[in-house]
Every structure is written in C-alpha cells, then in structure tokens.
Design a protein around this motif. Structure first.
Motif, PDB file in Angstrom:
ATOM      1  N   GLY A   1     -52.508 -45.002 -48.082  1.00 26.97           N
ATOM      2  CA  GLY A   1     -53.205 -43.804 -47.633  1.00 26.97           C
ATOM      3  C   GLY A   1     -52.407 -42.548 -47.893  1.00 26.97           C
ATOM      4  O   GLY A   1     -51.464 -42.524 -48.693  1.00 26.97           O
ATOM      5  N   ILE A   2     -52.780 -41.497 -47.197  1.00 22.84           N
ATOM      6  CA  ILE A   2     -52.140 -40.184 -47.309  1.00 22.84           C
ATOM      7  C   ILE A   2     -52.216 -39.536 -45.940  1.00 22.84           C
ATOM      8  O   ILE A   2     -53.061 -39.911 -45.114  1.00 22.84           O
ATOM      9  N   VAL A   3     -51.327 -38.577 -45.674  1.00 26.26           N
ATOM     10  CA  VAL A   3     -51.288 -37.886 -44.385  1.00 26.26           C
ATOM     11  C   VAL A   3     -51.603 -36.407 -44.601  1.00 26.26           C
ATOM     12  O   VAL A   3     -50.929 -35.736 -45.392  1.00 26.26           O
ATOM     13  N   ALA A   4     -52.608 -35.914 -43.890  1.00 23.74           N
ATOM     14  CA  ALA A   4     -52.995 -34.500 -43.971  1.00 23.74           C
ATOM     15  C   ALA A   4     -52.857 -33.846 -42.603  1.00 23.74           C
ATOM     16  O   ALA A   4     -53.240 -34.428 -41.591  1.00 23.74           O
ATOM     17  N   ASN A   5     -52.306 -32.643 -42.575  1.00 26.39           N
ATOM     18  CA  ASN A   5     -52.343 -31.861 -41.341  1.00 26.39           C
ATOM     19  C   ASN A   5     -53.642 -31.075 -41.303  1.00 26.39           C
ATOM     20  O   ASN A   5     -54.118 -30.592 -42.340  1.00 26.39           O
ATOM     21  N   ILE A   6     -54.246 -30.997 -40.131  1.00 26.54           N
ATOM     22  CA  ILE A   6     -55.531 -30.328 -40.005  1.00 26.54           C
ATOM     23  C   ILE A   6     -55.428 -29.230 -38.967  1.00 26.54           C
ATOM     24  O   ILE A   6     -54.590 -29.277 -38.067  1.00 26.54           O
ATOM     25  N   GLY A   7     -56.281 -28.236 -39.092  1.00 25.25           N
ATOM     26  CA  GLY A   7     -56.260 -27.115 -38.165  1.00 25.25           C
ATOM     27  C   GLY A   7     -57.652 -26.798 -37.660  1.00 25.25           C
ATOM     28  O   GLY A   7     -58.621 -26.788 -38.424  1.00 25.25           O
ATOM     29  N   ARG A   8     -57.767 -26.543 -36.377  1.00 26.32           N
ATOM     30  CA  ARG A   8     -59.038 -26.138 -35.790  1.00 26.32           C
ATOM     31  C   ARG A   8     -59.103 -24.620 -35.767  1.00 26.32           C
ATOM     32  O   ARG A   8     -58.201 -23.957 -35.225  1.00 26.32           O
ATOM     33  N   GLY A   9     -60.156 -24.072 -36.369  1.00 25.22           N
ATOM     34  CA  GLY A   9     -60.356 -22.634 -36.351  1.00 25.22           C
ATOM     35  C   GLY A   9     -61.575 -22.271 -35.522  1.00 25.22           C
ATOM     36  O   GLY A   9     -62.650 -22.844 -35.725  1.00 25.22           O
ATOM     37  N   THR A  10     -61.420 -21.361 -34.595  1.00 24.61           N
ATOM     38  CA  THR A  10     -62.558 -20.894 -33.791  1.00 24.61           C
ATOM     39  C   THR A  10     -62.732 -19.396 -33.991  1.00 24.61           C
ATOM     40  O   THR A  10     -61.772 -18.664 -34.233  1.00 24.61           O
ATOM     41  N   ALA A  11     -63.998 -18.959 -33.876  1.00 21.42           N
ATOM     42  CA  ALA A  11     -64.332 -17.563 -34.141  1.00 21.42           C
ATOM     43  C   ALA A  11     -64.084 -16.693 -32.915  1.00 21.42           C
ATOM     44  O   ALA A  11     -64.317 -17.108 -31.777  1.00 21.42           O
ATOM     45  N   ASN A  12     -63.631 -15.482 -33.162  1.00 18.89           N
ATOM     46  CA  ASN A  12     -63.329 -14.554 -32.075  1.00 18.89           C
ATOM     47  C   ASN A  12     -64.585 -13.972 -31.443  1.00 18.89           C
ATOM     48  O   ASN A  12     -64.522 -13.431 -30.339  1.00 18.89           O
ATOM     49  N   SER A  13     -65.705 -14.096 -32.121  1.00 22.28           N
ATOM     50  CA  SER A  13     -66.973 -13.586 -31.578  1.00 22.28           C
ATOM     51  C   SER A  13     -68.117 -14.360 -32.206  1.00 22.28           C
ATOM     52  O   SER A  13     -67.912 -15.200 -33.086  1.00 22.28           O
ATOM     53  N   ASP A  14     -69.326 -14.046 -31.770  1.00 19.70           N
ATOM     54  CA  ASP A  14     -70.512 -14.690 -32.329  1.00 19.70           C
ATOM     55  C   ASP A  14     -71.013 -13.993 -33.586  1.00 19.70           C
ATOM     56  O   ASP A  14     -72.030 -14.403 -34.155  1.00 19.70           O
ATOM     57  N   SER A  15     -70.336 -12.961 -34.025  1.00 18.46           N
ATOM     58  CA  SER A  15     -70.793 -12.236 -35.216  1.00 18.46           C
ATOM     59  C   SER A  15     -70.752 -13.142 -36.442  1.00 18.46           C
ATOM     60  O   SER A  15     -69.920 -14.050 -36.538  1.00 18.46           O
ATOM     61  N   ALA A  16     -71.642 -12.890 -37.373  1.00 19.22           N
ATOM     62  CA  ALA A  16     -71.694 -13.698 -38.591  1.00 19.22           C
ATOM     63  C   ALA A  16     -70.371 -13.622 -39.349  1.00 19.22           C
ATOM     64  O   ALA A  16     -69.911 -14.616 -39.924  1.00 19.22           O
ATOM     65  N   ALA A  17     -69.774 -12.446 -39.344  1.00 19.56           N
ATOM     66  CA  ALA A  17     -68.520 -12.276 -40.087  1.00 19.56           C
ATOM     67  C   ALA A  17     -67.406 -13.118 -39.473  1.00 19.56           C
ATOM     68  O   ALA A  17     -66.630 -13.757 -40.197  1.00 19.56           O
TER      69      ALA A  17
END
Length: 471
Positions: free
Chosen positions: A245-261
């Motif tokens: 196999g292989i080992v990957a680091n993953i990151g959780r990204g959350t949005a600062n607001s509900d805006s589309a941007a």
C-alpha cells in the motif's frame, strides 16, 4: 451517528481532568475496537529516531543536509543522535511489546542500505533484519515504509524528485529491500505522505530539500507517485505474501461562511490536500481543480504513467491530525482563517476528531475502489514533563479517545478500517520543529536517552490487556 466523536467512549472523569492517574481507557461495549482483528499499534520513522547518521556505511540524506543548514530547523536541532534507536533498538522493541501493542510501523532509511552505486550495504541491511526478526519473535505485526522522506543526498544532487530517474532508482531500492526482507514484513508502504514530500519539500520549502515553487511541487508529486506505481509490482513479485500500500496524509477543510466563494475555497483545500494524491491512485487521473489553484503547473506526464500510478492497492494508510478553517482568497484559492476558542495542540493544530470520521466516510462515497484502510498515524504534540517519575499527558488521553471514537463511527458507517497506529511510539525529532514538540506516548530525555512511559501508553496497554482477556 453522533456528531461528537467522544460519545462512543467513556468521558474523562473529573479526577483525570485534574491530572489523576486513575482514568480508565475503555471503549464503549459496542465499539469496533473490541474486535480481535482490529490492529492497534504505534509508529516511528527512521530519521526521527535512529541517529547514527555516520555509522556503518550510512550515506547523507537530504534531512542531514537540511537540518545542518542554519535557520532551517528550530534551535538548530538535527537527527544526528535523535533517540539513538540504532543502538537501543532491542530495548525499544521490548518496550513496545511490554505495552501490548500489536503492530509496529517503522521506516527504512534508504541511505543506510545502499551505496551511491546502488550496491547493498550489508551492515545497514542487517540492522533491519535483526529488528524485523525481533518483531516476529514478539508476535508484533510489522508495517514497513520504504520512504519516509530521507532521500539520499546524492540523488537530490541529481535533481531529487524533480528528476524522473529518481522514480526508477526507488524501484531499484524497493527491489533490493523486498528481496532481502521477504517473509519478515507483514505490510509494505511505498511512500509516507507524498503531499509533504512534494509540497513542503519543493512547494514552500518548509521541509528538505527546501525548494519553493508550485511547479516543482506538482512535478515532484508526479515522480513520487510514479515511484510508488513502479514499486508495487516489484513488491508483489518479491514478497507475495505481504500486503502492499501507500500512506497519505489527509486534511479536513471547512468553510468560514456559507458563501459560495468560501464553500469553493474549502473544496479546493481538500482537493489540494487529498484529491491531489488519492485521485491518481484510485481514479487514474489528477483532479483538474488542482490547476485552478496553481494555473500552469501541470506536470509532465508520459504515456502509461497514470496506469502505473493506479496499480491496485491492498491497503491505504491514512494519517490525520487536524482540520483547517478556510475562506476564499479572492482569487484562485483559499486562505486560513483560524477559529477562536477551539482546543489546540502544542503544534497549534486544532483538535477536531469529527474531521477524521467525515473524511473517511466521504472517501467511501467518492472512491468506488477504496481499499481497506489503516490509520497509520494519529496523535498530538504536547509539552510533556516527567514529574516524580510519571508523565500525566491528560490532553493526549482525551485526544486519542475521541479520535478512536471517530474511527469507530466511520467503521459503523461502512468504512473498512482495519487498524490504528499511534503517532508516535516515543518523542523524537519532529522535522523542522526539532525536539521541542513531543508526539510520543513514551517520553524521551534526550540528554540521557531515558524512556518514561506516559500515562496515555499505560491506558492503551490496559485496554489491550482487557481486550485480549475478553476476546
């Protein structure tokens, strides 16, 4: 499904929150962690613990060069001695076994086992043979990572991961190791965290070799993944009984607001941290959104490369530490917007166990061919001190409980997670942060090399003993 990952574990008692040593570390009765075949272990990496950088024919690595460069590593620390594991490996393995840990993830130092002409270095090879045989004697499952960032400096001098030839040299190295160590390794991982090697090493210069160019990062990543793809059939041919196999680091990204941007920014964060690696491995293509972030940085991909990279895997290693809150940067990407009032570790990273659960369940939906998963690293740094012979690392105990609960929730949601490795077995050289940041469940006094088992390790050992008696 509970929103709070701590719900699946007994909460920390008031006594423990005040530093008592009486807290149990016991999953709820219906937790998946009670399964006999759920592997619980600990992980390390060669440059972070071995030391002995000039002994028995070991060649310089890019981290020897980088850490010896003024200003690159906190306090001018290097891995020259580290935890002196090269000389203390027997007692370290005995310590691992005494804790009842069932698995050990280690890495091999490429510069220790081959010379610049590609010939084997017998003294270096013998070190790993003795270590792996000792693990077998102890009944400990071995996960061996071939590349945990310590590239031989002579290969970096020829371009490192910017040079396509390095991928072929990695295949040669893989061939040697899998022939020499066949039958002693339970699971092989080709690479550890190619995101860090490519982006931190070649994109922003925070890690060795210290280059900073987005175009370098995408090309280095391609050659790293190509190296992985070339290595998988070599491993299958030389050591068919092992997992690959292989080992990957993953990151959780959350949005600062509900805006589309801002929502788009959070999506692009996860593209850069997750899909950049997982899409080529599991879909056979790079995510085009990546090049929205970095226009004009598409790597040179030759015919057949994507098929090579997408070689079937027996397992996927996942490393998870924190989540990042982001907002649109007003252009093509995202910018970090740190949240206030959240729990953080000594690294300044937010403690967010639900991010691990959410990513795992998301991957199950995104990748139809998602292989079985091992959490190959999860842990936290804290400023631990030995007081009266003990280390009461209360925050780590809570951290581990909640993240193991998040894993349990992912399993109950249908994700095939088969094990979990604590990062790390012991305090060690934490790359650009030197020795200040302590991730271990065993404390290391670097002046004396004395090991002191922390309370977190004692509680994990207690649970493993209870599980063994129960199942």
């Amino acid at each position: 499904m509970a929103n709070d990952a701590s719900a699946a574990f007994d909460t920390l008692s008031p006594a423990v929150s005040k530093g008592s040593l009486a807290d149990p570390f016991t999953p709820s009765a219906d937790s998946s962690l009670w399964r006999k075949n759920f592997l619980l272990g600990a992980a390390t990496a060669s440059y972070q613990i071995e030391g002995a950088v000039d002994e028995d024919g070991r060649l310089p690595s890019i981290w020897d060069t980088f850490s010896a460069t003024p200003g690159k590593v906190l306090a001018g620390d290097t891995g020259a001695v580290a935890c002196d594991h090269y000389h203390r490996w027997e007692s370290d393995i005995d310590m691992l076994a005494s804790l009842g840990l069932e698995g050990y993830r280690l890495s091999i130092a490429w510069p220790r086992v081959m010379d610049a002409a590609g010939r084997p270095n017998r003294k270096g090879l013998d070190f790993y043979k003795r270590l792996l045989n000792r693990l077998k004697e102890k009944g400990i499952t071995s996960f061996v990572t071939l590349y945990h960032w310590d590239l031989p400096q002579h290969l970096e001098d020829r371009g490192g991961w910017l040079n396509r030839d390095t991928a072929y040299r990695f295949a040669d190295y893989t061939d040697l190791m899998s022939r020499e160590l066949a039958g002693t390794v339970d699971a092989w991982a080709t690479l550890n965290e190619p995101w860090c090697s490519a982006y931190l090493g070649y994109g922003n210069g925070h890690h060795a070799p210290g280059l900073a160019n987005d175009r370098f990062a995408t090309q280095a990543m391609h050659h790293l993944l190509l190296a992985h793809g070339l290595a998988i059939p070599v491993l299958r041919g030389n050591d068919p009984a092992s997992q690959k196999g292989i080992v990957a680091n993953i990151g959780r990204g959350t949005a600062n607001s509900d805006s589309a941007a801002d929502q788009r920014a959070a999506h692009l964060f996860e593209v850069q941290h997750n899909a950049w690696i997982l899409d080529p491995l599991l879909k056979g293509e790079y995510p085009q959104d990546l090049f929205e972030l970095w226009p004009g940085t598409e790597p040179l991909v030759l015919d057949g490369d994507t098929q090579t990279i997408a070689a079937p895997l027996d397992f996927l290693g996942i490393n998870y530490y924190f989540r990042t809150n982001v907002a649109s940067d007003g252009a093509h990407g995202f910018r970090d917007v740190p949240l206030e009032g959240v729990e953080r570790t000594q690294m300044g990273w937010e403690v967010h166990p639900d991010g691990l659960r959410d990513l795992l369940t998301g991957f199950r939906s995104t990748y139809r061919n998602l292989p079985p998963i091992y959490i190959t690293e999860n842990g936290m740094a804290s400023d631990d001190k030995v007081i009266d012979g003990h280390v009461d690392d209360t925050q780590r105990i809570s951290f581990l409980k909640r993240h193991l609960a998040a894993v349990d929730q992912a399993i109950k949601a249908g994700v095939d997670v088969r094990g979990y490795f604590l990062w790390s077995l012991m305090d060690n050289f934490e790359w650009a942060f030197g020795y200040e940041r302590r991730f271990g469940v065993v404390h290391v006094d670097y002046s004396t090399q004395k090991r002191t088992v922390k309370r977190s390790a004692e509680l994990v050992a207690k649970f493993l003993k209870e599980r063994k008696a129960k199942v």
